[in-house]
Motif scaffolding. Structure first.
Motif, PDB file in Angstrom:
ATOM      1  N   THR A  47      38.486  29.786  42.016  1.00 37.70           N
ATOM      2  CA  THR A  47      37.128  29.708  42.564  1.00 37.70           C
ATOM      3  C   THR A  47      36.661  31.085  43.029  1.00 37.70           C
ATOM      4  OG1 THR A  47      37.476  27.424  43.243  1.00 37.70           O
ATOM      5  CG2 THR A  47      35.698  28.626  44.321  1.00 37.70           C
ATOM      6  N   ARG A  50      35.828  33.206  40.028  1.00 36.52           N
ATOM      7  CA  ARG A  50      34.562  32.805  39.399  1.00 36.52           C
ATOM      8  C   ARG A  50      33.364  33.289  40.224  1.00 36.52           C
ATOM      9  NH1 ARG A  50      34.903  29.148  35.232  1.00 36.52           N
ATOM     10  NH2 ARG A  50      36.955  28.228  34.921  1.00 36.52           N
ATOM     11  N   ILE A  51      33.468  33.172  41.539  1.00 34.45           N
ATOM     12  CA  ILE A  51      32.385  33.639  42.413  1.00 34.45           C
ATOM     13  C   ILE A  51      32.252  35.155  42.305  1.00 34.45           C
ATOM     14  CG2 ILE A  51      31.722  33.921  44.827  1.00 34.45           C
ATOM     15  CD1 ILE A  51      32.876  31.101  45.324  1.00 34.45           C
ATOM     16  N   LEU A  53      33.017  37.049  39.729  1.00 34.16           N
ATOM     17  CA  LEU A  53      32.414  37.373  38.437  1.00 34.16           C
ATOM     18  C   LEU A  53      30.912  37.113  38.470  1.00 34.16           C
ATOM     19  CD1 LEU A  53      32.699  38.207  35.496  1.00 34.16           C
ATOM     20  CD2 LEU A  53      33.220  35.818  34.964  1.00 34.16           C
ATOM     21  N   GLN A  54      30.522  36.015  39.074  1.00 30.00           N
ATOM     22  CA  GLN A  54      29.094  35.703  39.186  1.00 30.00           C
ATOM     23  C   GLN A  54      28.388  36.765  40.022  1.00 30.00           C
ATOM     24  OE1 GLN A  54      28.312  31.931  41.014  1.00 30.00           O
ATOM     25  NE2 GLN A  54      26.204  31.868  40.283  1.00 30.00           N
ATOM     26  N   ASP A  55      29.022  37.198  41.120  1.00 26.61           N
ATOM     27  CA  ASP A  55      28.432  38.255  41.944  1.00 26.61           C
ATOM     28  C   ASP A  55      28.295  39.557  41.158  1.00 26.61           C
ATOM     29  OD1 ASP A  55      28.255  36.527  44.070  1.00 26.61           O
ATOM     30  OD2 ASP A  55      29.999  37.332  45.139  1.00 26.61           O
ATOM     31  N   GLU A  57      27.945  39.942  37.945  1.00 27.82           N
ATOM     32  CA  GLU A  57      26.835  39.808  36.990  1.00 27.82           C
ATOM     33  C   GLU A  57      25.492  39.917  37.699  1.00 27.82           C
ATOM     34  OE1 GLU A  57      27.791  36.043  35.275  1.00 27.82           O
ATOM     35  OE2 GLU A  57      29.191  36.900  33.826  1.00 27.82           O
ATOM     36  N   THR A  58      25.398  39.360  38.889  1.00 28.61           N
ATOM     37  CA  THR A  58      24.149  39.446  39.659  1.00 28.61           C
ATOM     38  C   THR A  58      23.877  40.886  40.066  1.00 28.61           C
ATOM     39  OG1 THR A  58      24.484  37.194  40.483  1.00 28.61           O
ATOM     40  CG2 THR A  58      22.949  38.582  41.700  1.00 28.61           C
ATOM     41  N   ARG A  61      22.582  42.763  37.071  1.00 30.11           N
ATOM     42  CA  ARG A  61      21.201  42.379  36.758  1.00 30.11           C
ATOM     43  C   ARG A  61      20.221  43.023  37.730  1.00 30.11           C
ATOM     44  NH1 ARG A  61      18.493  38.309  38.877  1.00 30.11           N
ATOM     45  NH2 ARG A  61      20.369  37.252  39.589  1.00 30.11           N
TER      46      ARG A  61
END
Length: 73
Positions: A47, A50-51, A53-55, A57-58, A61
């Motif tokens: 978890t 995954r968080i 990796l999402q951070d 990517e954000t 961006r």
């Protein structure tokens, strides 16, 4: 069988039942506890990754958006 002997036998049955129940619970905790703890830790790490990796990517961006805004000025 006298009343006191019957009561003693009933108490012994209750004591044996409780000992078996408590022993079974302790055995199950000893047998399955480490596996459950390892699986829980694996889920926590997954978890967190995954968080993360999402951070990431954000962040990428938003950084690209800021760079586009700076180039437009």
């Amino acid at each position: 069988m006298s009343e006191s002997a019957s009561a003693n036998l009933g108490g012994l049955y209750i004591l044996v039942f409780l000992a078996l129940f408590v022993g079974g619970v302790l055995w199950a905790c000893h047998r399955f506890g480490p596996d459950m703890a390892r699986n829980k830790r694996d889920r926590e790490i997954e978890t967190a990754m995954r968080i993360g990796l999402q951070d990431a990517e954000t962040y990428d961006r938003i950084a690209a958006q800021i760079m586009r805004e700076r180039e437009g000025r």
